[in-house]
Design a protein around this motif. Structure first.
Motif, PDB file in Angstrom:
ATOM      1  N   THR A   1       5.242 -10.179  11.593  1.00 33.21           N
ATOM      2  CA  THR A   1       6.680 -10.339  11.793  1.00 33.21           C
ATOM      3  C   THR A   1       7.408  -9.004  11.854  1.00 33.21           C
ATOM      4  O   THR A   1       8.493  -8.918  12.407  1.00 33.21           O
ATOM      5  CB  THR A   1       7.286 -11.195  10.669  1.00 33.21           C
ATOM      6  OG1 THR A   1       7.094 -10.521   9.419  1.00 33.21           O
ATOM      7  CG2 THR A   1       6.628 -12.578  10.614  1.00 33.21           C
ATOM      8  N   ALA A   2       6.815  -7.992  11.262  1.00 31.55           N
ATOM      9  CA  ALA A   2       7.473  -6.680  11.223  1.00 31.55           C
ATOM     10  C   ALA A   2       6.895  -5.776  12.306  1.00 31.55           C
ATOM     11  O   ALA A   2       5.681  -5.714  12.507  1.00 31.55           O
ATOM     12  CB  ALA A   2       7.273  -6.035   9.854  1.00 31.55           C
ATOM     13  N   LEU A   3       7.781  -5.064  12.996  1.00 28.71           N
ATOM     14  CA  LEU A   3       7.370  -4.152  14.068  1.00 28.71           C
ATOM     15  C   LEU A   3       8.200  -2.888  13.971  1.00 28.71           C
ATOM     16  O   LEU A   3       9.413  -2.938  13.703  1.00 28.71           O
ATOM     17  CB  LEU A   3       7.553  -4.819  15.437  1.00 28.71           C
ATOM     18  CG  LEU A   3       7.085  -4.031  16.671  1.00 28.71           C
ATOM     19  CD1 LEU A   3       6.529  -4.983  17.713  1.00 28.71           C
ATOM     20  CD2 LEU A   3       8.177  -3.158  17.246  1.00 28.71           C
TER      21      LEU A   3
ATOM     22  N   ASN B   1       6.464  -5.216   3.868  1.00 26.72           N
ATOM     23  CA  ASN B   1       6.002  -4.468   2.721  1.00 26.72           C
ATOM     24  C   ASN B   1       4.495  -4.312   2.642  1.00 26.72           C
ATOM     25  O   ASN B   1       3.981  -3.847   1.629  1.00 26.72           O
ATOM     26  CB  ASN B   1       6.491  -5.147   1.431  1.00 26.72           C
ATOM     27  CG  ASN B   1       7.999  -5.121   1.356  1.00 26.72           C
ATOM     28  OD1 ASN B   1       8.603  -4.077   1.496  1.00 26.72           O
ATOM     29  ND2 ASN B   1       8.603  -6.274   1.157  1.00 26.72           N
ATOM     30  N   THR B   2       3.793  -4.700   3.680  1.00 32.90           N
ATOM     31  CA  THR B   2       2.340  -4.558   3.681  1.00 32.90           C
ATOM     32  C   THR B   2       1.923  -3.484   4.670  1.00 32.90           C
ATOM     33  O   THR B   2       2.737  -2.987   5.454  1.00 32.90           O
ATOM     34  CB  THR B   2       1.664  -5.893   4.023  1.00 32.90           C
ATOM     35  OG1 THR B   2       2.202  -6.381   5.262  1.00 32.90           O
ATOM     36  CG2 THR B   2       1.914  -6.921   2.935  1.00 32.90           C
TER      37      THR B   2
ATOM     38  N   TYR C   1       6.136   4.952  -3.047  1.00 33.19           N
ATOM     39  CA  TYR C   1       4.938   4.459  -2.364  1.00 33.19           C
ATOM     40  C   TYR C   1       4.473   5.551  -1.428  1.00 33.19           C
ATOM     41  O   TYR C   1       5.272   6.105  -0.660  1.00 33.19           O
ATOM     42  CB  TYR C   1       5.287   3.181  -1.600  1.00 33.19           C
ATOM     43  CG  TYR C   1       4.165   2.573  -0.814  1.00 33.19           C
ATOM     44  CD1 TYR C   1       4.311   2.314   0.544  1.00 33.19           C
ATOM     45  CD2 TYR C   1       2.957   2.228  -1.412  1.00 33.19           C
ATOM     46  CE1 TYR C   1       3.291   1.735   1.283  1.00 33.19           C
ATOM     47  CE2 TYR C   1       1.931   1.657  -0.688  1.00 33.19           C
ATOM     48  CZ  TYR C   1       2.111   1.410   0.659  1.00 33.19           C
ATOM     49  OH  TYR C   1       1.092   0.836   1.381  1.00 33.19           O
ATOM     50  N   PHE C   2       3.176   5.879  -1.488  1.00 34.81           N
ATOM     51  CA  PHE C   2       2.647   7.010  -0.735  1.00 34.81           C
ATOM     52  C   PHE C   2       1.353   6.586  -0.041  1.00 34.81           C
ATOM     53  O   PHE C   2       0.541   5.847  -0.613  1.00 34.81           O
ATOM     54  CB  PHE C   2       2.366   8.190  -1.672  1.00 34.81           C
ATOM     55  CG  PHE C   2       3.561   8.585  -2.484  1.00 34.81           C
ATOM     56  CD1 PHE C   2       3.797   7.995  -3.727  1.00 34.81           C
ATOM     57  CD2 PHE C   2       4.467   9.513  -2.005  1.00 34.81           C
ATOM     58  CE1 PHE C   2       4.914   8.326  -4.468  1.00 34.81           C
ATOM     59  CE2 PHE C   2       5.585   9.855  -2.744  1.00 34.81           C
ATOM     60  CZ  PHE C   2       5.808   9.267  -3.973  1.00 34.81           C
TER      61      PHE C   2
ATOM     62  N   ILE D   1       8.889   1.147  -2.094  1.00 36.98           N
ATOM     63  CA  ILE D   1       8.409  -0.229  -2.172  1.00 36.98           C
ATOM     64  C   ILE D   1       9.588  -1.139  -1.841  1.00 36.98           C
ATOM     65  O   ILE D   1      10.674  -0.991  -2.400  1.00 36.98           O
ATOM     66  CB  ILE D   1       7.858  -0.536  -3.570  1.00 36.98           C
ATOM     67  CG1 ILE D   1       6.608   0.311  -3.832  1.00 36.98           C
ATOM     68  CG2 ILE D   1       7.529  -2.025  -3.710  1.00 36.98           C
ATOM     69  CD1 ILE D   1       6.114   0.216  -5.249  1.00 36.98           C
ATOM     70  N   GLY D   2       9.355  -2.034  -0.899  1.00 32.29           N
ATOM     71  CA  GLY D   2      10.474  -2.835  -0.442  1.00 32.29           C
ATOM     72  C   GLY D   2      11.246  -2.128   0.650  1.00 32.29           C
ATOM     73  O   GLY D   2      12.253  -2.619   1.139  1.00 32.29           O
TER      74      GLY D   2
END
Lengths: 113, 113
Positions: A30-32, A99-100, B32-33, B95-96
């Motif tokens: 869903t994220a691009l 977030n992945t 986040y890194f 994150i997020g």
């Protein structure tokens, strides 16, 4: 396909022309994201889509740059009145959500002459 | 043709040695890194990530160390192989923060047989 696909892989255009760069994300993502990478530098964020909408376009350098993702899958980055300074590799990435891990395509190398 | 990382700092190592690539990040609010590997003509490839509540994380042949006090990140590659030759980028995010990644300048790793 199994990964993020970008077309064309190379594009040479004349200064002042209009170009479109295409990104096919991983199915179901869903994220691009669009990034731009100049020679010798790390990628720079341009725009982020969540579904069909541009959730963050703060990285677009000016109003000559525009991107769409009308059906929440394929995205097109559009550059009007190209300038020599627009020459770079344009990278597209997708992730299953925002977030992945993001998976990058091989990029489109744009050269403005 | 042109290649990513033409003017980047280079780390040269012998095959079988361990490699350490360092990165200074900019934003103390980043939590986040990620380390990416980029081969010529390809997009960045995810290697390993770490969150700010950790100071070390290990993967297969790779270890990432995070020192938040001095905003420093390092990637250690054990028993470096010719296939490890590439440009390595660190990236930071929140994150997020939907993968709005801020990339460092990159280091070229050259592995000699």
């Amino acid at each position: 396909g199994a990964g993020v696909s970008q077309t064309p892989s190379n594009k040479v255009t004349e200064k002042g022309k209009y170009v479109e760069l295409r990104c096919d994300p991983i199915s179901g993502h869903t994220a691009l994201y669009w990034y731009r990478q100049s020679l010798g530098q790390g990628p720079e964020f341009l725009i982020y889509f969540q579904g069909t909408g541009a959730a963050d376009d703060s990285g677009l350098p000016n109003d000559r740059f525009f991107a769409v993702r009308p059906e929440g899958s394929v995205s097109t980055l559009k550059i009007q009145r190209t300038e020599r300074g627009d020459s770079a590799v344009y990278l597209c990435a997708s992730s299953s959500d925002g977030n992945t891990e993001a998976f990058f395509g091989q990029g489109t190398r744009l050269t403005v002459v | 043709g042109e290649s990513v990382g033409l003017h980047l700092p280079t780390l040269s190592v012998q095959e079988g040695d361990n490699s350490i690539i360092n990165c200074a990040y900019s934003n103390s609010a980043s939590d986040y890194f990620i380390w990416y590997k980029q081969e010529s003509g390809k997009g960045p490839q995810f290697i390993i990530d770490i969150r700010s509540n950790m100071d070390k994380r290990q993967g297969q042949r790779v270890t990432v160390l995070l020192n938040k006090t001095v905003k420093h990140l390092s990637l250690q590659i054990a028993a470096t192989q010719p296939g490890d030759s590439a440009v390595y980028f660190c990236a930071e995010s929140s994150i997020g923060g939907y993968n709005k990644l801020i990339f460092g300048a990159g280091t070229r790793l050259a592995v000699h047989p």
